[in-house]
Design an enzyme around this catalytic site. Sequence first.
Site, PDB file in Angstrom:
ATOM      1  N   HIS A  74      10.543   4.739  -3.165  1.00  0.00           N
ATOM      2  CA  HIS A  74       9.202   4.503  -3.691  1.00  0.00           C
ATOM      3  C   HIS A  74       8.246   4.039  -2.592  1.00  0.00           C
ATOM      4  CE1 HIS A  74       6.482   1.769  -6.323  1.00  0.00           C
ATOM      5  NE2 HIS A  74       5.962   2.958  -6.257  1.00  0.00           N
ATOM      6  N   GLU A  77       7.181   6.856  -0.482  1.00  0.00           N
ATOM      7  CA  GLU A  77       6.133   7.626  -1.174  1.00  0.00           C
ATOM      8  C   GLU A  77       4.764   6.995  -0.905  1.00  0.00           C
ATOM      9  OE1 GLU A  77       3.836   6.906  -4.783  1.00  0.00           O
ATOM     10  OE2 GLU A  77       5.885   7.077  -5.566  1.00  0.00           O
ATOM     11  N   HIS A  78       4.664   5.667  -1.062  1.00  0.00           N
ATOM     12  CA  HIS A  78       3.389   4.982  -0.826  1.00  0.00           C
ATOM     13  C   HIS A  78       2.907   5.195   0.607  1.00  0.00           C
ATOM     14  CE1 HIS A  78       2.258   2.117  -4.162  1.00  0.00           C
ATOM     15  NE2 HIS A  78       3.270   2.780  -4.664  1.00  0.00           N
ATOM     16  N   GLU A 155       2.377  -3.495  -7.907  1.00  0.00           N
ATOM     17  CA  GLU A 155       2.747  -2.504  -8.917  1.00  0.00           C
ATOM     18  C   GLU A 155       3.903  -3.037  -9.758  1.00  0.00           C
ATOM     19  OE1 GLU A 155       3.627   1.296  -7.212  1.00  0.00           O
ATOM     20  OE2 GLU A 155       4.209   2.179  -9.123  1.00  0.00           O
TER      21      GLU A 155
HETATM   22 ZN   LIG Z   1       3.899   3.282  -6.679  1.00  0.00          ZN
END
Ligand SMILES: [Zn+2]
Length: 986
Positions: A74, A77-78, A155
């Site tokens: 994750h 991805e960021h 998040e």
């Molecule tokens: Zn995210």
Amino acid sequence: MSTPPRAVPYTVLADTAQLRRPDLDERAYRLIRLDHSGLTALVVSDPKTDKAAAALDVHVGHYQDPDDLPGLAHFAEHLSFMGTKKYPRENDYGDYLAKHGGHSNAFTSNSHTNYYFEVHADHLDGALDRFAQFFHAPLFSESCTDRELRAVDSENSKNLQVDLWRLSQLRKSLSDPNHPYHKFGTGNLDTLCTIPAQRGIDVRKALLDFHDKYYSANLMRVVVLGKDPLDTLTQWVVDRFAPVQSTNVPVPADAITAHPWDNKEHNYAGHLVRAKSVKDTKQLVLRWRFPAAYAHWRAKPDSYLSHLVGHEGQGSLLSLLKHKGWATDLSAGAEGVGHAFDFFSVTVVLTESGFAQWHDVVAAVYQYLAVLRQARPLPKWIHDELQVMADIRFRFQELGSVSSWASRMAGLMQKPQVPPELVLAASTLVLDWRPELIEQGLDALLTKDPLVMLTAPAFGESWVPSAKEKWYGTEYSVEKLDTARFDHWRAQTPDVALSLPAPNALLPKNLDVVRHTTKQPHPHLIKNTPLVRCWAQVDDTFFVPRASLAVRFKTPVINASPRHYVLTELLVEYVEDVLNEDSYNAHLAGLSSSISMGPDAVRISLYGFADNLDVLLLKMVDALLDPRKIAAVFDRLHRNKLRRLRNWDLEAPYQHAMFDLHVALEETVWSPTDRRAAIEIVTAADVASHARSWLASGLLVESYLLGNVPSDKYLTWMDAVVTRIQTAVPTILPLTPHQRTARRAVHLPVGNAVASRAVTHAQNVNSAVDWYVQVGPATDYKARVLAGLVVHLAREPAFNMLRTQRQLGYLVFTDVRRQANTVGVRVLVQSEYSPAHVEECIEAFWRDWGRDTLPKIAADEWARHVGVYVDGLLEKPKNLAQVSARMWGAVASDLYDFDSREQMAAIARGVGLAEVVAFVATHLAPSSPGRRKLAVHLVSQVPSKQVPDTDEARVDVTVAMPTVEIVDVVEWKSRQALLPTAMVKL
Ligand SMILES: [Zn+2]
């Protein structure tokens, strides 16, 4: 003749003619594979599109997180967004897209990381060039890595008090700790920074290693859609993605062959888990180990079973549970969590008494399974019906957002067994009848013990949680259930009310389309009396056998008091509930229906195949006028409504901030507290008498039909509606001029106002700020255009400053805000920092950006910005529903400004940069003596994060006007003026 050699050789796997496509699809396709790397791409040319899109799906997700770095996939991805070798500026991609009318997003799931964007069709190449760099030349720069970690952490903290996330992780934690399914995928500051630092792990190096290993061309599927010719698009894709190399790493998800419940010590089949929820939602989940459906995409055996168990029509499990007063909702289906393993879950939303008798609810589920057992061999006609419905869905598929489509397609293309010619159709169509697979699935449900999970906010005083889930802190207990109990459940025979569904009589038969070639951009008024107004518009673009109908019953009585309001709410919910069996069958047959309400009207909407539209419409009207079964269902509806009103207190702080602003602007709003008090004391008889009286105090029936229905037929339907109303309520009166006026909202006074209160939910670590300036009435198109241009220009830099640089929090929105007859600009932020700090950051943004950046835009750049903004206004609707939403919006606002977009576009073309600079100085800048600002602060009860004592973190803003604190919002409102509106004469 020989073709010239290709610089980067690739193979064409399929072309348009070979693909199975929807009937109305005019796009051209080419599915290719790069020879050197194996990267597969679907290239799509649509000369009519005004938006282009691209997506890339990498077949890696948090299942592949290293054990000591939860959340790494994750995090990768960021960071991919945050600068590449060719485009090192960290907001270059977002900035480019924003400047060209685009936006982007990405997500990480258990086995996929999916990136996508859309952009004005003229600028696909530039966006694609930036996008492709993520996959072969990301920087993962030190400073970004540190800062973006805060976005990941924020998040996660936004999800901490959300039951959906909490329960999903709890299900994962109830499995083999060595199975990837067990992992925590979001990551937080601890897992990605603090703990690795203690252990001497270099997170940046781990990111680079992860990227090198898994961001391999053979694991990627690309979709690119543009308006250019197929050859041009193909060349772009080949050139941009050629540098992505392949390590030939095998698909990691394929290597996971064990089931998460294989480990006997961590197999909770046959156990009862009680889990404490944050909100008041009582739920029963039965969860079985289930044969993996992943490979069987041709037959979709799981959908046969979920269709039956999850059915809501006559004879269904849900109908029985509702009739007993035990449930309000039910869903069933396989969870596609792995290639080689699955679960099948039945989720029942329980009422109070269903919760008390949860074992009877389990027994009822088994009674329905007994219906299936007795029906063996399972009938083929159900498969045939599913096949026909899927076929119709595919043939008449409508277009929507191009980027969502590209993203979904890129993910679906990962299925290795799908032949190229079925790449568009495989996920929708049911191709094979494989009864043995369905029987295997049914065997699993009939013979294996499920995990029984109960969730509720409390389980009585004697209940003691035995454990706390590690990542979200969900308290729960586990106990083994007696095998005798399962034997008892399995021995159930069907209740007489249960049966297989009857063949669906609502399947559309007439799929002919009338092609109207004369353009009709706006609706026509085809009937106009004091009581009834009918608007009609033909489908001149999409040529689908569908129609969209909206009808509103406008009456001021709804908002007359909290009591009137809640009685109308209960009536609306009654209609939805009592017609659920019919509307569910219609929904399966491609006709969706809904009933909803606002302060001035109840609205019925229908959308889909036009065949049976009137049948459903009249049933809904009948139920609305005569709730004859209210006594039987009142208790369930009443408790459910009350529960939802109580749950409002636990919603996210940003939602409360938005609501508080809404209350401050609207003349009269009944708060959830007002409604709670009113609903406590109403009875079924009150709802019944309300149904007879609420339409009598002034009514306008107004409708809008778009699509494939002749006008005379449509008018017959509406005559039938009005006749029914006049029969039920003979004393009806049309609206008086006063009653017809549009809603008016508060005109904010000049200056700065702030309304502040504590977040209701004590454990939520987040605060929120809804920062708003009012710029005029909605009828002032010039003000709307200026606000629109400012937001168009400021959205990306505001996001970059408030989220990326200052790391205030994951949720940062800048938008034009319309409410009733007002328009303004808002910035909404949810943050662990104090609202005072957040607000200062927002003010500092407007000051600096308005002073330093905005005025320096060059003339040619300005012209381009205006062009993009105008394109956005005039963007072609992608389907019938979007046309309908735009036009109905003009009706529902009472402004009937069907051409507002065209008018605003014309104004925008004449706006110069100086005007916008002046607009920001007058309406937004903190130094303005004339701005009208209201900020809502929701302050977390948990102490806020400290602002670091560094030069970059500090903010210092001078605000020209004094700030007024609003203590009592209603008292404050009573002293304010209202903005004007326009009364349209038709
Ligand atoms: Zn995210």
